[in-house]
Scaffold this active site. Structure first.
Site, PDB file in Angstrom:
ATOM      1  N   HIS A  43       1.257 -28.382 -11.231  1.00  0.00           N
ATOM      2  CA  HIS A  43       1.494 -27.269 -12.148  1.00  0.00           C
ATOM      3  C   HIS A  43       2.727 -26.091 -11.122  1.00  0.00           C
ATOM      4  CE1 HIS A  43       1.542 -24.280 -15.781  1.00  0.00           C
ATOM      5  NE2 HIS A  43       3.150 -24.898 -15.955  1.00  0.00           N
ATOM      6  N   CYS A  77      -3.856 -21.385 -15.255  1.00  0.00           N
ATOM      7  CA  CYS A  77      -3.353 -22.504 -14.009  1.00  0.00           C
ATOM      8  C   CYS A  77      -2.640 -22.413 -12.759  1.00  0.00           C
ATOM      9  CB  CYS A  77      -2.851 -24.008 -15.053  1.00  0.00           C
ATOM     10  SG  CYS A  77      -3.639 -24.469 -16.545  1.00  0.00           S
TER      11      CYS A  77
END
Length: 531
Positions: free
Chosen positions: A119, A69
């Protein structure tokens, strides 16, 4: 108050505001291209993605730049490879001083809005976005630092590195249906907030109403755990779901595959066909939810008359193996893990078109800049690892002229040293220092079963791709820097656990005192009342 026009400096080109499209970037999490209808999967139900592909352009061979991610999203935002940001794993800080496409479009006069998961690691939770509508779903701090030195060889997720005491094999075996999930809870909040903001922008009459906007709405599904509510799980009742072909038993697995399966604990027990089926069903059910989300955004764009002036981009940060090659989750250079959907539709984008050149997420920064009519100065664009795809999607070209090729990096947990892959034309090379090369002909061998690296007649392409992998990159130095970074972040994380904790998590700001009907001056018949 009248706002000044966007600043123009030497090296910049800004197109007049009236001719610039809005841009809506919709993102899924851990969605493999192979798990969607536009990329040939007939088991999954994705009618809205199918419609988006029909009215736009599909980048047939799109890749992430890291199978994880944080580094993948940093590459997408900046146009740089993860090692150049640097943002190499899920707990390395994304520096504030690195320009993103949000900075580029904002500087060119766009309103820049983010909802959902990006993120970002570090105290900067905006990175060029003017507004952020929701908080993130995962830690923005150094919590998830997982040093190679503590993982063992082969690497294991164990002890203090675990989250909630579960191993990945436990997650895999828990696939199924629940009345509600934390991922649905988060994604519905993101969908609501983003759609509300889209409506507000469409109805706005203030002094910024003529400004184009960039909105990123980023969702957490179909990330594991593979669990979905009944209304999505039941869509697949009685539907066939193909299982992956078992990996070959006559060829020893490559060390990189051994490392990833060890880290995920897949080697500790048998994964039955039933387990794989349930995981795929849950994954496809969540993918159908994401497809519904895409449909809801398209419907609202149409409702408010802005569909024809909005470029819609759909993608994901990386994929998921789902049992392909005997592997699950991500963190590998195998195709299901690194191939992502990338679909574009809207003004200036050819309909019913496919681009065949391998491209990657670092191409998005220069592409969005082109679509917005903004050209970053050379001290920004010189760092781009990709190139603009705008000409190819406008001119119905199957080829992206001058594309530098795809580079994918993995310097995160689940490996013991930095790994690079290069994709050019139909060949892919996977390189790690002191390990055997992997070379695959993806056209003749899409399942990557035959490693051509040691076979006669393939030295030229292997050496050419290896040269590309090593250009501007020293794997031994990269390993030393990564270990040093992991040690330092572990030290800082231990320090910050003592005393008063100050969270880096983003806290959305809502001025509730000045929304809705608060006085006799507020007109309940005004659709803007309360905005």
């Amino acid at each position: 108050m009248t706002r000044p026009a966007p600043t123009t400096v030497e090296g910049d080109r800004v197109t007049p505001p009236g001719s610039r499209p809005n841009i809506l970037l919709l993102m899924a999490d851990q969605l493999s291209a192979f798990g969607t209808g536009p990329y040939g999967n007939t088991d999954v139900l994705t009618p809205n993605l199918d419609d988006l592909a029909a009215r736009g352009t599909v980048l047939s061979h799109a890749y992430c730049n890291a199978p994880l991610c944080v580094p993948s999203r940093a590459a997408l935002m900046t146009g740089r490879l993860p090692s150049d940001v640097p943002s190499n794993d899920n707990a390395e800080e994304f520096p504030t001083s690195v320009p993103t496409f949000a900075h580029t479009l904002r500087r060119a006069g766009y309103r820049t809005i983010l909802a959902g998961k990006m993120h970002f690691v570090g105290p900067d939770q905006l990175h060029g976005f003017e507004e952020r509508l929701t908080t993130d779903i995962f830690p923005p701090d150094l919590t998830w630092t997982r040093p190679w030195e503590e993982q063992g060889d082969p690497p294991r997720l164990s002890g203090a590195q675990q989250n909630g005491g579960r191993e990945y094999l436990d997650i895999l075996r828990s696939s199924g249906t629940l009345p509600w999930t934390y991922q649905m809870h988060y994604d519905e909040e993101v969908r609501f907030a983003a759609l509300q903001r889209l409506r507000e922008l469409s109805l706005a009459t203030d002094d910024r109403a003529d400004e184009p906007w960039l909105m990123v709405a980023s969702f957490t599904q179909p990330h594991d755990p593979y669990v979905a509510p009944p209304e999505y799980w039941n869509r697949y009742e009685g539907r066939p779901i193909a299982l992956p072909e078992p990996p070959p038993t006559d060829v020893p697995p490559h060390p990189l595959d051994v490392w990833v399966n060890s880290y995920h604990g897949v080697d500790r027990g048998t994964v039955t066909d039933e387990t794989t089926y349930l995981a795929r069903r849950g994954y496809y059910a969540m993918t159908s939810y994401i497809d519904d989300v895409v449909g809801s955004f398209m419907s609202e764009l149409e409702r408010f008359g802005v569909l024809d002036n909005t470029v819609v981009v759909f993608t994901s940060d990386h994929g998921d193996q789902l049992g392909e090659h005997g592997m699950y989750f991500k963190r590998t250079m195998r195709e299901w893990s690194v191939r992502v959907p990338l679909i574009m539709a809207g003004p200036g984008v050819a309909a019913g078109h496919r681009v065949r050149t391998p491209v990657s997420l670092v191409d998005l920064h220069p592409t969005l800049a082109d679509l917005a009519g903004a050209r970053p100065p050379e001290w920004v664009s010189d760092h781009f690892a990709g190139t603009s795809l705008a000409a190819a999607v406008r001119e119905r070209s199957e080829v992206v002229a001058g594309h530098p090729g795809v580079v994918i990096e993995n310097s995160a947990e689940g490996t013991l040293r930095p790994v690079r892959a290069v994709v050019r034309d139909h060949h892919k090379l996977v390189y790690a220092r002191d390990l055997p090369d992997q070379l695959y002909d993806l056209r003749a061998d899409p399942q990557e079963l035959t490693n051509l690296a040691e076979e006669q007649g393939h030295d030229e392409v292997r050496l050419r791709l290896r040269e590309r992998a090593l250009t501007g990159w020293d794997p031994e130095l990269a390993e030393k820097e990564m270990v040093a970074s992991q040690r330092m972040r572990t030290y800082l994380g231990e320090a910050l656990r003592h005393g008063r904790h100050t969270s880096w998590a983003y806290e959305p700001r809502v001025d509730a005192a000045h929304r809705w009907i608060r006085s006799t001056d507020d007109d309940p018949w005004d659709p803007l009342c309360g905005f």
